[in-house]
Design an enzyme around this catalytic site. Structure first.
Site, mmCIF file in Angstrom:
data_model
loop_
_atom_site.group_PDB
_atom_site.id
_atom_site.type_symbol
_atom_site.label_atom_id
_atom_site.label_comp_id
_atom_site.label_asym_id
_atom_site.label_seq_id
_atom_site.Cartn_x
_atom_site.Cartn_y
_atom_site.Cartn_z
ATOM 1 N N PRO A 20 -6.676 17.658 19.103
ATOM 2 C CA PRO A 20 -6.566 17.500 17.815
ATOM 3 C C PRO A 20 -6.977 16.339 17.020
ATOM 4 C CG PRO A 20 -4.331 16.934 18.632
ATOM 5 C CD PRO A 20 -5.274 17.030 19.730
ATOM 6 N N MET A 21 -7.865 16.574 15.991
ATOM 7 C CA MET A 21 -8.434 15.445 15.540
ATOM 8 C C MET A 21 -8.707 15.728 14.024
ATOM 9 S SD MET A 21 -11.688 14.158 18.233
ATOM 10 C CE MET A 21 -11.873 15.949 18.575
ATOM 11 N N GLN A 73 -0.937 21.932 15.974
ATOM 12 C CA GLN A 73 -0.441 20.618 15.880
ATOM 13 C C GLN A 73 0.296 20.354 14.710
ATOM 14 O OE1 GLN A 73 -1.958 16.469 15.613
ATOM 15 N NE2 GLN A 73 -1.141 16.285 17.800
ATOM 16 N N CYS A 103 -0.256 9.867 15.723
ATOM 17 C CA CYS A 103 -0.911 9.272 14.794
ATOM 18 C C CYS A 103 -0.601 8.207 14.049
ATOM 19 C CB CYS A 103 -1.355 10.414 13.877
ATOM 20 S SG CYS A 103 -2.594 10.101 12.524
ATOM 21 N N LYS A 142 2.399 15.333 21.823
ATOM 22 C CA LYS A 142 1.242 14.427 21.965
ATOM 23 C C LYS A 142 1.714 13.218 21.531
ATOM 24 C CE LYS A 142 -3.437 13.630 21.416
ATOM 25 N NZ LYS A 142 -3.702 12.213 20.895
ATOM 26 N N ASN A 214 -5.005 11.437 27.724
ATOM 27 C CA ASN A 214 -5.988 11.230 26.725
ATOM 28 C C ASN A 214 -6.237 9.963 26.311
ATOM 29 O OD1 ASN A 214 -5.374 11.351 22.951
ATOM 30 N ND2 ASN A 214 -7.433 12.165 24.085
ATOM 31 N N GLY A 215 -7.533 9.718 25.642
ATOM 32 C CA GLY A 215 -7.954 8.122 25.258
ATOM 33 C C GLY A 215 -8.915 7.889 26.204
ATOM 34 N N GLY A 216 -10.251 7.817 25.566
ATOM 35 C CA GLY A 216 -11.403 6.839 26.129
ATOM 36 C C GLY A 216 -12.016 7.758 27.075
ATOM 37 N N GLY A 237 -11.515 13.685 23.436
ATOM 38 C CA GLY A 237 -11.218 13.542 22.203
ATOM 39 C C GLY A 237 -12.571 13.616 21.404
#
Length: 340
Positions: A20-21, A73, A103, A142, A214-216, A237
């Protein structure tokens, strides 16, 4: 009680998901991503529970049936309000309800939700329990590995233990701390160091908890390595947004063992009727094409494609023919390259 058939389907899909972004993964973006991957789990951008429950903004739940499996989300910190919002989401047809505990933006902090909830795991557990009781789809979380001066190896196991006890069976962990003061949301996506080993350690601590990292993560190769290393899922993401074809076109085959691969060219052709319908309903072309700019990243003509869409889509009267012409130019360059 969980809807067992839907839960099984979304559980399989969670092996590979698009994160989710905010301002990015709206319904137009998700429609495009679904054309590229039929199997990946898609997430909405965060929708706040107060907006749905107090503001009546149920239009934020609109989505196309083709997006499934798709998760909503939610952002919030009031357990009863989140339960009401979760019920609205489930009634709207979402396959999963996800609680945002990651977030770091100031706006989110002022509402006492997002990453700041890492400081209050008891409240998160209460929220999860209330949401679980309200819906028959899975409720997930998340989160970050910690915030500010917290020691992740101390706080993350306690956080996960509490939400598991509340009924959460799937979690996505952004493998960075969030600094709530001193770093912008953008900096919080890059500056705090990634700690993938800690995520793997959490899988050892909680073997029955479905954990996605998640991440990178910037490629399918990296995603496959995490899955081969014992994690249950991978959530991609920004790479999935900026280079969607590179990440999603082969995901069904490589991650789920199902093919054939999709192509960005066919996705563009399939977008044209969707664009026509959107314009007929009073929408604007650039509301859709802004999500298509990276489709041909790394390919000959990618710069011209981006320029045509970014400059032309906001002009009065712009329609699907602009997109079709830009695609024709991309395909002509590909044919030239093959002829050489």
């Amino acid at each position: 009680m969980l809807n067992s058939e839907r839960n099984r389907a979304v559980h399989v899909a969670s092996r590979f998901s698009v994160a989710p972004m905010m301002d990015w993964t709206d319904r137009h973006c998700r429609y495009l991503h679904r054309l590229l991957s039929g199997r990946a789990l898609l997430y909405t951008e965060m929708v706040t529970a107060p907006a749905l429950v107090r503001g009546g903004a149920v239009h934020l739940l609109e989505h196309d049936v083709s997006e499934h499996p798709v998760a909503l989300q939610l952002g919030g910190s009031d357990a009863r309000e989140l339960a009401q919002a979760a019920r609205l989401g489930a009634d709207a047809g979402y396959d999963e309800i996800n609680l945002n505990c990651g977030c770091p933006s100031d706006r989110v902090q002022s509402g006492t939700f997002g990453a700041v909830l890492m400081k209050d795991p008891a409240r998160v557990a209460e929220c999860v329990a209330e949401m679980r009781a309200a819906v028959d789809v899975e409720v997930t979380v998340k989160c970050r590995i910690g915030v500010d001066d917290q020691e992740p190896r101390d706080v993350l196991p306690d956080f996960l233990a509490r939400i598991v006890a509340a009924g959460c069976t799937r979690v996505s962990i952004h493998a960075r701390k969030a600094w709530l003061q001193g770093l912008s949301p953008k900096e919080n996506r890059d500056i705090p160091p990634l700690d993938y080993p800690l995520v793997h350690l959490m899988k050892e601590y909680f073997p029955n908890l479905h954990i996605s990292v998640n991440g990178g993560i910037g490629s399918l190769e990296e995603a496959e390595a995490f899955l081969d290393g014992g994690l249950d899922g991978v959530m991609v993401g920004r790479a999935a947004y900026h280079s969607p074809a590179e990440i999603l076109c082969a995901a069904d085959r490589r991650i789920f063992g199902a093919g054939p691969d999709s192509t960005p060219e066919q996705a563009v052709r399939d977008m044209l009727p969707y664009i026509e319908a959107h314009l007929a309903g009073g929408g604007r072309l650039n509301q859709i094409t802004r999500h298509m700019l990276g489709l041909f990243a790394g390919r000959p003509g990618a710069r011209g494609w981006r320029r045509s869409l970014s400059e032309g889509a906001s002009k009065p009267g712009a329609g699907p023919e602009l997109v079709a012409q830009a695609l024709a130019e991309i395909e002509a360059l590909a044919q030239q390259a093959q002829a050489v």
